[in-house]
Design a protein around this motif. Sequence first.
Motif, mmCIF file in Angstrom:
data_model
loop_
_atom_site.group_PDB
_atom_site.id
_atom_site.type_symbol
_atom_site.label_atom_id
_atom_site.label_comp_id
_atom_site.label_asym_id
_atom_site.label_seq_id
_atom_site.Cartn_x
_atom_site.Cartn_y
_atom_site.Cartn_z
ATOM 1 N N ILE A 199 8.248 -8.320 0.716
ATOM 2 C CA ILE A 199 7.926 -8.872 2.032
ATOM 3 C C ILE A 199 6.522 -9.469 2.088
ATOM 4 O O ILE A 199 6.286 -10.453 2.792
ATOM 5 C CB ILE A 199 8.101 -7.787 3.127
ATOM 6 N N GLY A 200 5.570 -8.903 1.339
ATOM 7 C CA GLY A 200 4.211 -9.449 1.349
ATOM 8 C C GLY A 200 4.174 -10.867 0.817
ATOM 9 O O GLY A 200 3.503 -11.741 1.386
ATOM 10 N N ASP A 201 4.881 -11.120 -0.271
ATOM 11 C CA ASP A 201 4.936 -12.472 -0.834
ATOM 12 C C ASP A 201 5.598 -13.444 0.135
ATOM 13 O O ASP A 201 5.135 -14.578 0.310
ATOM 14 C CB ASP A 201 5.721 -12.455 -2.150
ATOM 15 N N THR A 202 6.690 -13.011 0.740
ATOM 16 C CA THR A 202 7.422 -13.905 1.631
ATOM 17 C C THR A 202 6.621 -14.226 2.880
ATOM 18 O O THR A 202 6.613 -15.366 3.353
ATOM 19 C CB THR A 202 8.779 -13.285 2.006
ATOM 20 N N LEU A 203 5.926 -13.226 3.424
ATOM 21 C CA LEU A 203 5.073 -13.489 4.589
ATOM 22 C C LEU A 203 3.967 -14.478 4.228
ATOM 23 O O LEU A 203 3.639 -15.368 5.026
ATOM 24 C CB LEU A 203 4.474 -12.183 5.105
ATOM 25 N N ALA A 204 3.392 -14.328 3.039
ATOM 26 C CA ALA A 204 2.361 -15.279 2.612
ATOM 27 C C ALA A 204 2.936 -16.682 2.483
ATOM 28 O O ALA A 204 2.308 -17.673 2.878
ATOM 29 C CB ALA A 204 1.751 -14.827 1.288
ATOM 30 N N ALA A 205 4.164 -16.780 1.942
ATOM 31 C CA ALA A 205 4.805 -18.083 1.793
ATOM 32 C C ALA A 205 5.058 -18.729 3.144
ATOM 33 O O ALA A 205 4.838 -19.936 3.325
ATOM 34 C CB ALA A 205 6.116 -17.932 1.036
ATOM 35 N N LEU A 206 5.533 -17.956 4.105
ATOM 36 C CA LEU A 206 5.812 -18.514 5.431
ATOM 37 C C LEU A 206 4.533 -18.954 6.123
ATOM 38 O O LEU A 206 4.499 -20.015 6.767
ATOM 39 C CB LEU A 206 6.560 -17.484 6.276
ATOM 40 N N HIS A 207 3.462 -18.160 6.007
ATOM 41 C CA HIS A 207 2.179 -18.593 6.567
ATOM 42 C C HIS A 207 1.691 -19.863 5.862
ATOM 43 O O HIS A 207 1.143 -20.764 6.503
ATOM 44 C CB HIS A 207 1.146 -17.474 6.437
ATOM 45 N N GLY A 208 1.907 -19.914 4.540
ATOM 46 C CA GLY A 208 1.514 -21.112 3.808
ATOM 47 C C GLY A 208 2.292 -22.333 4.233
ATOM 48 O O GLY A 208 1.738 -23.438 4.346
ATOM 49 N N THR A 209 3.576 -22.158 4.501
ATOM 50 C CA THR A 209 4.408 -23.275 4.960
ATOM 51 C C THR A 209 3.937 -23.766 6.318
ATOM 52 O O THR A 209 3.852 -24.985 6.563
ATOM 53 C CB THR A 209 5.885 -22.843 5.026
ATOM 54 N N ILE A 210 3.622 -22.840 7.207
ATOM 55 C CA ILE A 210 3.063 -23.229 8.512
ATOM 56 C C ILE A 210 1.778 -24.023 8.314
ATOM 57 O O ILE A 210 1.543 -25.054 8.962
ATOM 58 C CB ILE A 210 2.812 -21.989 9.382
ATOM 59 N N GLY A 211 0.936 -23.545 7.387
ATOM 60 C CA GLY A 211 -0.314 -24.248 7.117
ATOM 61 C C GLY A 211 -0.086 -25.658 6.590
ATOM 62 O O GLY A 211 -0.766 -26.606 6.993
ATOM 63 N N ILE A 212 0.885 -25.817 5.686
ATOM 64 C CA ILE A 212 1.196 -27.135 5.133
ATOM 65 C C ILE A 212 1.636 -28.091 6.237
ATOM 66 O O ILE A 212 1.146 -29.228 6.338
ATOM 67 C CB ILE A 212 2.286 -27.030 4.053
ATOM 68 N N LEU A 213 2.567 -27.659 7.068
ATOM 69 C CA LEU A 213 3.078 -28.533 8.121
ATOM 70 C C LEU A 213 1.988 -28.884 9.121
ATOM 71 O O LEU A 213 1.910 -30.022 9.604
ATOM 72 C CB LEU A 213 4.260 -27.854 8.824
ATOM 73 N N THR A 214 1.130 -27.915 9.425
ATOM 74 C CA THR A 214 0.005 -28.178 10.332
ATOM 75 C C THR A 214 -0.951 -29.191 9.718
ATOM 76 O O THR A 214 -1.417 -30.125 10.385
ATOM 77 C CB THR A 214 -0.737 -26.875 10.644
#
Length: 409
Positions: free
Chosen positions: A179-194
Amino acid sequence: MNRRLNNTPETTLPRGALHGVRVIEMGQLIAGPFAGKTLGEFGADVIKIEAPGAGDPLRNWRLIQEGTSVWWQVQSRNKRSIALDLRSADGQDIARKLIAEADVLIENFRPGTLEGWGMGYDVLSKLNPGLVMLRISGYGQTGPYRDLPGFGAIGEAMGGLRHLTGEPGRVPVRCGISIGDTLAALHGTIGILTALYHRKVNGGQGQVIDVALHEAVFNVMESLLPEYSAFDAVREAAGSALPGIAPSNAYRCTDGYVLIAGNGDSIFKRLMQTIGRDDLGDDEGLASNAGRVARVAELDEAIEAWTQTRSMADVLAILGKAKVPAGKVYTAKDIDEDPHYRARDMILQQTTRDGHVIDVPGVVPKLLGTPGTVRSSAPHLGDDTDAVLGELGFSTQDIAALRGRKVVA
């Protein structure tokens, strides 16, 4: 019937919201590649750089079918694979050429690795001022811990999650997935789109997105820190209960457990009526959450006295009719057989490049105008090396020479 999307010709699929966005993925295993997977499902062209020979270690994680992990089939769909030796000068030069024409670079190496290869953001941004670069690491690109090795499990511990998982007084447990990796990935995806939106409306300038595994976990820890700050309260493990919110727990039935969330004021009254405890439902002291929390043990005992004489199916049917949120704890078999999952295209059939048909998760979130799709199955190592190098202008002879020097494979 399962929908089989990845065998549909791409020209007949709806154009994804990220069509035209090119992503270079340098990450491996989970955090970086999950971000790439998400972007790819919405139309981005994701080019995955892998080391010649073994490639991404995820290819060999968990259960293997004809030499390839079935996890790989989910994590790497919609991607193109180029086998490129990033430790060689020629390989680094090719990578810089790829990045110069890309919109996004994803990497999850230890901080300083790319700089050692001559691919720090200071260098890459001169080649490509609009580059958006996602960097996922254990502790971030700055701070006293930046150079320490950090995996998702460590991020879960440092972020506060592991302290809350498990039964009170027993060893902390993991939640069963990374879950830690996946949460980091989702935050990273939000950052990319932003960052891509910012680039569009602010003159085309890219930027770096710095995601630390433990910070991504910490960001979803709700009131953990404010409660300590205001009351010196250290939240502890509570098993299946939801501390401070009642009643909400797992309750024993004759053939398993069901989760019941009766913590809304009106829901609580309906739940008590359903289980034949109007005395509790009409008790003014239990009309609000604060009163129910003070008497949570009493409420849990009353609910389980009702559930433990009934099957899970009976409990769920009765509570569903009463409009009380409840559900059983699903296994993989339960998910695979559930009609609701299939009705919402959350179980798809995907044909691997070795010809196997497997059930895989659908695409989330659901965009009704530009839905995510599975356009291609996960690649073999280096499947797209020649095509990608050809797009950069390398001739057949150039590619053969690079292959002879083991720069590409």
